[in-house]
Design a protein around this motif. Sequence first.
Motif, short mmCIF file in Angstrom:
data_model
loop_
_atom_site.label_atom_id
_atom_site.label_comp_id
_atom_site.label_asym_id
_atom_site.label_seq_id
_atom_site.Cartn_x
_atom_site.Cartn_y
_atom_site.Cartn_z
N SER A 1 0.81 -1.22 0.00
CA SER A 1 0.00 0.00 0.00
C SER A 1 0.84 1.27 0.00
N GLU A 2 2.16 1.11 0.16
CA GLU A 2 3.05 2.27 0.14
C GLU A 2 4.46 1.83 -0.24
N PHE A 3 5.26 2.81 -0.64
CA PHE A 3 6.64 2.55 -1.03
C PHE A 3 7.59 3.36 -0.14
N VAL A 4 8.82 2.87 -0.08
CA VAL A 4 9.88 3.60 0.62
C VAL A 4 11.05 3.76 -0.34
N PHE A 5 11.60 4.96 -0.41
CA PHE A 5 12.71 5.23 -1.32
C PHE A 5 14.02 4.82 -0.68
N GLN A 6 14.85 4.12 -1.47
CA GLN A 6 16.18 3.77 -0.99
C GLN A 6 17.10 4.98 -0.95
N GLY A 7 16.85 5.91 -1.83
CA GLY A 7 17.67 7.12 -1.86
C GLY A 7 19.12 6.82 -2.18
N PHE A 8 20.01 7.54 -1.54
CA PHE A 8 21.45 7.37 -1.79
C PHE A 8 22.04 6.45 -0.72
N SER A 9 21.49 5.26 -0.64
CA SER A 9 21.91 4.32 0.40
C SER A 9 23.36 3.87 0.24
N SER A 10 23.88 3.93 -0.97
CA SER A 10 25.27 3.52 -1.21
C SER A 10 26.27 4.59 -0.79
N PHE A 11 25.77 5.80 -0.50
CA PHE A 11 26.65 6.91 -0.13
C PHE A 11 26.33 7.37 1.30
N HIS A 12 26.15 6.40 2.19
CA HIS A 12 25.69 6.73 3.54
C HIS A 12 26.62 7.71 4.24
N GLU A 13 27.94 7.51 4.09
CA GLU A 13 28.89 8.37 4.79
C GLU A 13 28.98 9.77 4.21
N HIS A 14 28.43 9.96 3.01
CA HIS A 14 28.51 11.27 2.36
C HIS A 14 27.15 11.97 2.29
N LYS A 15 26.18 11.47 3.02
CA LYS A 15 24.82 12.02 2.90
C LYS A 15 24.74 13.48 3.30
N LEU A 16 25.43 13.87 4.34
CA LEU A 16 25.38 15.27 4.77
C LEU A 16 25.99 16.19 3.72
N THR A 17 27.09 15.73 3.13
CA THR A 17 27.72 16.53 2.07
C THR A 17 26.79 16.65 0.87
N LEU A 18 26.17 15.54 0.50
CA LEU A 18 25.23 15.56 -0.62
C LEU A 18 24.05 16.47 -0.32
N PHE A 19 23.58 16.44 0.95
CA PHE A 19 22.46 17.30 1.33
C PHE A 19 22.81 18.77 1.13
N VAL A 20 23.98 19.18 1.58
CA VAL A 20 24.40 20.58 1.45
C VAL A 20 24.54 20.97 -0.02
N VAL A 21 25.16 20.11 -0.80
CA VAL A 21 25.35 20.39 -2.22
C VAL A 21 24.02 20.50 -2.95
N PHE A 22 23.16 19.50 -2.75
CA PHE A 22 21.87 19.49 -3.45
C PHE A 22 20.95 20.60 -2.98
N LEU A 23 20.99 20.92 -1.69
CA LEU A 23 20.17 22.02 -1.18
C LEU A 23 20.62 23.34 -1.79
N THR A 24 21.93 23.53 -1.89
CA THR A 24 22.46 24.75 -2.50
C THR A 24 22.04 24.87 -3.96
N LEU A 25 22.17 23.78 -4.70
CA LEU A 25 21.77 23.78 -6.11
C LEU A 25 20.28 24.00 -6.26
N TYR A 26 19.50 23.41 -5.36
CA TYR A 26 18.05 23.54 -5.42
C TYR A 26 17.61 24.99 -5.16
N LEU A 27 18.19 25.60 -4.14
CA LEU A 27 17.86 26.99 -3.83
C LEU A 27 18.28 27.91 -4.97
#
Length: 264
Positions: free
Chosen positions: A10-36
């Motif tokens: 009845s619902e799905f869960v996204f795996q996201g960037f599960s292979s880059f677990h140790e770099h998730k915070l860095t990816l968040f900052v980069v993608f948030l900056t690009l998004y803004l």
Amino acid sequence: MKAENHTVVSEFVFQGFSSFHEHKLTLFVVFLTLYLFTLASNVTIVTIISIDRRLHTPMYFFLTVLSTSETLYTLITVPRMLCNLIGLNQPISLAGCATQMFFFITLAINNCFLLTAMGLPFCDREVAHYFCDIRPVMKLSCADTAVHNIINFIVSSLVIVVPMGLVLISYIFIISTIFKIASAEGRKKAFATCASHLTVVIIHYGCASIAYLRPKSDNMRDQDQLISVTYTVFTPLLNPVVYTLRNKEVKDALHRVIGRNRLA
């Protein structure tokens, strides 16, 4: 047929960037900056073009539409991705997933066609059609549209041929399943339903293929308009009848609603 046990999802869960677990915070900052930056850029473009009358030309109008489309395009996907990166991964319902997929695909296709038509200088103002379709609009251009026509053909092929092929393949599997039904009456009903669905699919994709994939010709304007009527008027009319209103559950619900209104 043998009954098979399946877990109802009845619902799905996204795996996201599960292979880059140790770099998730860095990816968040980069993608948030690009998004803004993307949001700020597109809002700025739309605002400037809206305010400055000198930019009220076809090319800048297309740019406004493209910027708006790009903004919506990113709003559909990026916020949830950012939440996933900081550990706020929430499940998405089937309806939510279908809605996201609908808008994502629609806007992606929209962007492709806008990029094809944008920037072209126009020398004529009479569109040889009853709505702004890509090919009639491109015919109004003063510039050489050979490259644009090639891009338009490639995009149209992907948009029409690929889904049509997948639908036809699915119907092959459906028909093969129908043959396994033991009851002759059951097979008859299933074939009747399948035939009506398949008829709508063939009409829609067949006419769209003729309109967008065959070589263009100025002598076929009237025929093109009639063909367009098929998938812009008749198919949308047939879809609710074939896929919904013939459904027994929908009929029962409709009768219940009508019955309540009469009692009221």
